[in-house]
Write a protein that holds these residues in place. Structure first.
Motif, mmCIF file in Angstrom:
data_model
loop_
_atom_site.group_PDB
_atom_site.id
_atom_site.type_symbol
_atom_site.label_atom_id
_atom_site.label_comp_id
_atom_site.label_asym_id
_atom_site.label_seq_id
_atom_site.Cartn_x
_atom_site.Cartn_y
_atom_site.Cartn_z
ATOM 1 N N PHE A 173 65.510 -31.147 -5.985
ATOM 2 C CA PHE A 173 64.101 -31.534 -6.142
ATOM 3 C C PHE A 173 63.644 -32.308 -4.923
ATOM 4 C CE2 PHE A 173 64.299 -36.042 -7.774
ATOM 5 C CZ PHE A 173 65.678 -36.156 -7.809
ATOM 6 N N ASP B 209 58.186 -33.874 -8.795
ATOM 7 C CA ASP B 209 57.305 -34.649 -9.665
ATOM 8 C C ASP B 209 55.851 -34.252 -9.445
ATOM 9 O OD1 ASP B 209 58.813 -36.894 -11.172
ATOM 10 O OD2 ASP B 209 59.732 -36.857 -9.190
ATOM 11 N N GLU C 16 55.733 -46.368 -11.149
ATOM 12 C CA GLU C 16 57.102 -46.867 -11.377
ATOM 13 C C GLU C 16 57.334 -48.175 -10.623
ATOM 14 O OE1 GLU C 16 60.204 -44.010 -10.664
ATOM 15 O OE2 GLU C 16 61.772 -45.490 -11.084
ATOM 16 N N PHE D 132 58.544 -32.461 -13.360
ATOM 17 C CA PHE D 132 58.994 -33.542 -14.246
ATOM 18 C C PHE D 132 57.772 -34.131 -14.946
ATOM 19 C CE2 PHE D 132 62.221 -33.824 -10.672
ATOM 20 C CZ PHE D 132 63.109 -32.969 -11.296
ATOM 21 N N ARG E 43 53.800 -48.104 -15.438
ATOM 22 C CA ARG E 43 53.832 -46.670 -15.690
ATOM 23 C C ARG E 43 52.850 -46.225 -16.769
ATOM 24 N NH1 ARG E 43 59.564 -44.006 -14.367
ATOM 25 N NH2 ARG E 43 58.110 -42.406 -13.688
ATOM 26 N N ASP F 79 67.461 -39.136 -15.929
ATOM 27 C CA ASP F 79 66.522 -39.610 -14.909
ATOM 28 C C ASP F 79 67.347 -39.942 -13.662
ATOM 29 O OD1 ASP F 79 64.318 -40.411 -13.513
ATOM 30 O OD2 ASP F 79 63.541 -41.729 -15.063
ATOM 31 N N THR G 141 63.623 -42.845 -5.885
ATOM 32 C CA THR G 141 63.243 -43.736 -6.987
ATOM 33 C C THR G 141 64.481 -44.308 -7.668
ATOM 34 O OG1 THR G 141 63.099 -41.887 -8.519
ATOM 35 C CG2 THR G 141 61.071 -42.518 -7.426
ATOM 36 N N LYS H 176 59.220 -36.279 -20.652
ATOM 37 C CA LYS H 176 59.922 -37.511 -20.302
ATOM 38 C C LYS H 176 59.162 -38.704 -20.841
ATOM 39 C CE LYS H 176 57.955 -38.172 -15.675
ATOM 40 N NZ LYS H 176 58.123 -37.976 -14.252
ATOM 41 N N HIS H 177 59.810 -39.843 -20.939
ATOM 42 C CA HIS H 177 61.233 -40.140 -20.703
ATOM 43 C C HIS H 177 61.798 -40.395 -22.072
ATOM 44 C CE1 HIS H 177 58.944 -41.384 -17.105
ATOM 45 N NE2 HIS H 177 59.983 -40.981 -16.420
ATOM 46 N N MET I 117 63.808 -35.079 -20.126
ATOM 47 C CA MET I 117 64.504 -36.061 -19.282
ATOM 48 C C MET I 117 64.818 -37.320 -20.086
ATOM 49 S SD MET I 117 63.049 -37.913 -15.811
ATOM 50 C CE MET I 117 62.719 -36.405 -14.940
ATOM 51 N N TRP J 153 52.297 -41.098 -7.460
ATOM 52 C CA TRP J 153 52.786 -39.729 -7.680
ATOM 53 C C TRP J 153 51.760 -38.700 -7.211
ATOM 54 C CZ3 TRP J 153 57.570 -39.444 -7.806
ATOM 55 C CH2 TRP J 153 58.396 -40.113 -8.708
ATOM 56 N N PHE K 199 65.498 -44.526 -18.943
ATOM 57 C CA PHE K 199 66.395 -45.538 -18.376
ATOM 58 C C PHE K 199 66.867 -46.558 -19.418
ATOM 59 C CE2 PHE K 199 63.966 -44.571 -14.340
ATOM 60 C CZ PHE K 199 65.053 -44.104 -13.620
HETATM 61 C C1 NOJ Z 1 62.433 -41.590 -11.618
HETATM 62 C C2 NOJ Z 1 61.295 -41.518 -12.595
HETATM 63 O O1 NOJ Z 1 61.548 -42.395 -13.669
HETATM 64 C C3 NOJ Z 1 61.041 -40.126 -13.147
HETATM 65 O O2 NOJ Z 1 59.840 -40.161 -13.877
HETATM 66 C C4 NOJ Z 1 60.992 -39.116 -12.053
HETATM 67 O O3 NOJ Z 1 60.700 -37.847 -12.589
HETATM 68 C C5 NOJ Z 1 62.314 -39.146 -11.325
HETATM 69 N N1 NOJ Z 1 62.506 -40.457 -10.727
HETATM 70 C C6 NOJ Z 1 62.410 -38.069 -10.247
HETATM 71 O O4 NOJ Z 1 61.676 -38.421 -9.148
#
Ligand code: NOJ
Length: 754
Positions: A78, A108, A508, A152, A166, A284, A57, A205-206, A249, A423, A252
């Protein structure tokens, strides 16, 4: 025996000296001892998180992971699971590294690991925090049996823009509901005790404000006042921290011009100092590396910024291992800062029990017993049933009468992949029963009519992304598909069109400029409507859609989200009335994409909306400026009636409380469940206040004809907000209390806070 007594005595002594509980004092001692043996490079290695296999990702990939693990340069991995694989990796650590520090293993696991539950936006539509907590517990049970220790999740970003893909991963637009769900998920995953091997560590997150990206474009800039942050966007993160989440986490986006991953105000002042967060902060995917593109410095500079801001672990960038040694030597980063970050990671490992059992009890036998067990499949179905929202139902078109001739039409009738959504972790979607199979299992084959009607996606730019090889495209001309569907519909008494988004049209990197049904699907619906048959639309999608035409022209609309492993069964039961829909949407459905952002808890203006006036807050080119379906909305096959709101007192004083109640009656002829919602409006404040804020909710199941009193306590605490000085306070004055089944409720009573 003597040894145990000695350990207890020593632990008691340490705890008496430090004032910490003895297990914490023991942990500190263990980590002090371990860290005293670690080189700077080994400490930095603990801050490095690498991806093992897939689910890419971001722009950078992890390479040579095994070698780096052997060299002590990795703290966690991971995208990796199964007991044997995890055992092999931890064995390698034990056999081939100097200090034998087990790895953290994450993934995830967003709405299930192997057993998949509805997407988080669907789960939120259940408004059932007990159910959500049970699900998180079951997810932890399954994932931990499969070798995982860390997920996550939960994603607690408030989202008011359905163009952002998202939104499917979160709980929607409301801070109060978002906070309740965040707490339930953290409790379910961690159960307050990570030494229990059936738990997994959560990761909020996030952090923070990721859902407020400009224009709904993923990864985009965020710019927001402190007042909005504190009152509307931060509550779910704070609630999850206070519920005991062990990791968080970074997001971005930037906040006040500084990317979250390097934002000291966010990661230290707010998170650690104001909220008292004691876990560790992970970036992230490559969000540290991406700080260069944000334009705040070169790789050394951004690494310095991030660790000094409070980042502990670097996901995939590898800037910590590449840049930190020199930064420490140059005095730009203090050794104590590295030590503190390393300690937090080691503490998480200690709490997870990894130093005692690096496999955390993962075994093939345990996995076999726990993965997709009958209880988990039943829970997945329960969740799917409760997540489904009935958006429209004219002339009691639903539930369907199985003695009628029914045509199921659309590319999603026989589609499995979509049901488990984005996911979908380690689920084997090919084993998921699609809607058609579920229908045939229940009613026998040959009972219903079927036609595909169109391809799921014909829009070229979406298809290039979702199906680059053209694998799922039906190559017959679209006119032929359409004609076949019309012919099929003509033979039926009722038509059920099953349409929506492909699984990867939300999630995403899946922002859309239009949230209409795709043109080819709409053309199919129009042709079906022209047959004159009653048309039911069953939607499978990951975000609110704009459905004005569908609402005006179709007989019934059922929102089923991407409802997971047991979606087929659940939809079948709802369609035929074996179960009564009870879900309520947690994000506003606009009429038109131009209305975005649109959310129920907006402020009043000096020219409040008034349909009959020109100079008011509205668009002139749409007939109605209201949402199509407001937050909290959802119908049932039965009818619920509310009495007027009763208050136990018309004044609330100091730390007292008053009770607001209604009598709810099921006046229809089916059993059903209603989500009773409490909203409050602060009529006059030192700063402007929203027109309504959710402050409570209760789920109430009633038999036909049954009534129940539903009461909410109102305390001063419930009326508090952050004022212009960011003080958490309640201000005396008049408040309006609303109780009903949707945010557009008008049933109200007033009281005064003295
Ligand atoms: C990017 C995603 O924004 C995040 O939510 C995810 O946990 C990480 N990648 C790890 O895959």
């Amino acid at each position: 025996m003597k040894r145990i007594v000695l350990i207890l005595l020593v632990a008691g002594f340490i705890s008496a000296c430090t004032g910490k509980p003895s297990h914490e004092a023991e942990m500190d001692k263990f980590i002090d001892n371990l860290m005293s043996q670690m080189t700077l490079e080994e400490k930095i290695g603990q801050l490095n998180l690498l991806s093992m296999w897939f689910d890419v990702t971001g722009p950078r990939m992890s390479e040579d992971v095994e070698q780096k693990v052997k060299d002590g340069l990795v703290g966690g991995v991971f995208n990796f699971w199964t007991p044997n694989a995890v055992r092999k990796l931890q064995d390698m650590i034990l056999a081939q590294t100097r200090l034998k520090i087990p790895l953290l293993v994450g993934y995830d696991v967003i709405h299930g690991h192997r057993t998949i539950y509805p997407i988080p936006l669907g789960l939120a539509a259940t408004w059932d925090t007990q159910l959500i907590e049970r699900i998180a517990t079951a997810v932890a049970d399954e994932a931990s049996a499969d070798g995982l220790q860390w997920t996550f999740s939960p994603m607690v970003d408030i989202a008011r823009d359905p163009r952002w893909g998202r939104v499917s991963e979160g709980a929607g637009e409301d801070p109060y509901l978002g906070a309740e769900i965040a707490k339930a998920m953290v409790r379910g995953y961690e159960q307050g005790d990570l030494s229990n091997q059936n738990t997994i560590m959560s990761c909020i997150k996030h952090f923070a404000l990721y859902g407020a990206a400009e224009g709904g474009r993923d990864y985009n800039t965020v710019d927001m006042s402190r007042l909005r942050m504190y009152n509307e966007y931060l509550p779910p993160y704070e609630a999850a921290v206070k519920a005991g989440a062990s990791s968080i986490m970074t997001s971005f986006n930037e906040i006040d011009g500084v990317p979250a991953t390097g934002n000291r105000w966010l990661l230290t002042d707010l998170l650690r100092q104001q909220w008292g967060f004691g876990g560790f902060v992970v970036s992230d995917w490559t969000s540290l590396y991406e700080m260069e593109d944000h334009g705040v410095g070169d790789r050394a500079k951004v690494t310095e910024m991030a660790i000094n801001a409070g980042l502990d672990m670097d996901m995939v960038s590898e800037y910590m291992i590449e840049e930190l040694p020199a930064l420490v030597k140059a005095g730009r980063v203090k050794t104590e800062t590295v030590n503190a970050a390393c300690r937090r990671i080691l503490e998480a490992k200690y709490r997870l029990g990894l130093f005692t059992d690096p496999y955390r009890g993962a075994s093939e036998e345990r996995a076999k017993a726990k993965i997709m067990s009958p209880e988990k499949l039943a829970l997945s179905k329960e969740a799917a049933l409760k997540s489904i929202v009935l958006l429209k139902n004219e002339h009691q078109t639903l539930p369907l009468d199985p003695s009628k001739k029914i045509a199921f039409i659309g590319p999603l009738v026989k589609n499995q992949r979509t049901l488990v959504g984005n996911w979908c972790a380690a689920s084997d979607w090919e084993q998921v029963e699609n809607l058609w199979e579920a229908l045939e299992n229940k009613y026998g084959s040959g009972k219903f009519l079927y036609a595909a009607g169109c391809n799921l996606v014909e829009n070229e730019s979406i298809r290039r992304m979702t199906d680059p090889q053209g694998n799922v495209i039906d190559s017959r001309p679209s006119q032929q598909l359409l004609a076949e569907a019309v012919q099929t519909a003509q033979q039926a008494d009722v038509v059920v069109a099953v349409l929506g988004e492909a699984y990867d049209m939300s999630g995403e990197a899946a922002s859309r400029t239009s949230i209409d049904l795709l043109d080819n699907q709409k053309a199919l619906l129009k042709a079906l409507k022209e047959t004159g048959k009653p048309v039911v639309l069953v939607l499978m999608n990951g975000r609110p859609l704009t459905l004005q035409w569908e609402h005006d022209n179709l007989d019934a609309i059922l929102e089923t989200w991407l409802a997971g492993t047991r979606a087929g069964d659940a939809i079948t039961e709802i369609l035929f009335g074996d179960a009564n829909p009870s879900g309520k949407i947690t994000m506003t459905f606009p009429r038109n994409v131009g209305q975005i952002p649109i959310y129920y808890n907006h402020k009043n203006t000096g020219r409040p909306f008034n349909n009959d006036s020109k100079f008011t807050v509205k668009y002139i080119d749409i007939k109605e400026n209201t949402p199509l379906y407001p937050f909290g909305y959802g119908l049932s096959y039965t009818k619920f009636e509310y009495s007027d709101v009763q208050l136990s007192d018309s004044t609330l004083v100091g730390d007292g409380k008053i009770t607001a109640s209604v009598t709810l009656t099921n006046s229809g002829d089916r059993a059903g469940e209603e989500t009773v919602q409490l909203y409050i409006r602060d009529m006059v404040g030192s700063i402007t206040r929203p027109v309504k804020e959710l402050k409570g909710f209760q789920k109430v199941a009633l038999k036909p004809g049954e009534s129940r009193q539903v009461a909410f306590s109102i305390t001063t605490e419930l009326l508090k907000f952050y004022n212009a000085g960011l003080q958490w306070t309640a201000e005396p004055g008049e408040f309006t209390v609303f109780i009903g089944g949707c945010s557009d409720v008008n049933n109200n009573a007033k009281f005064t806070l003295k």
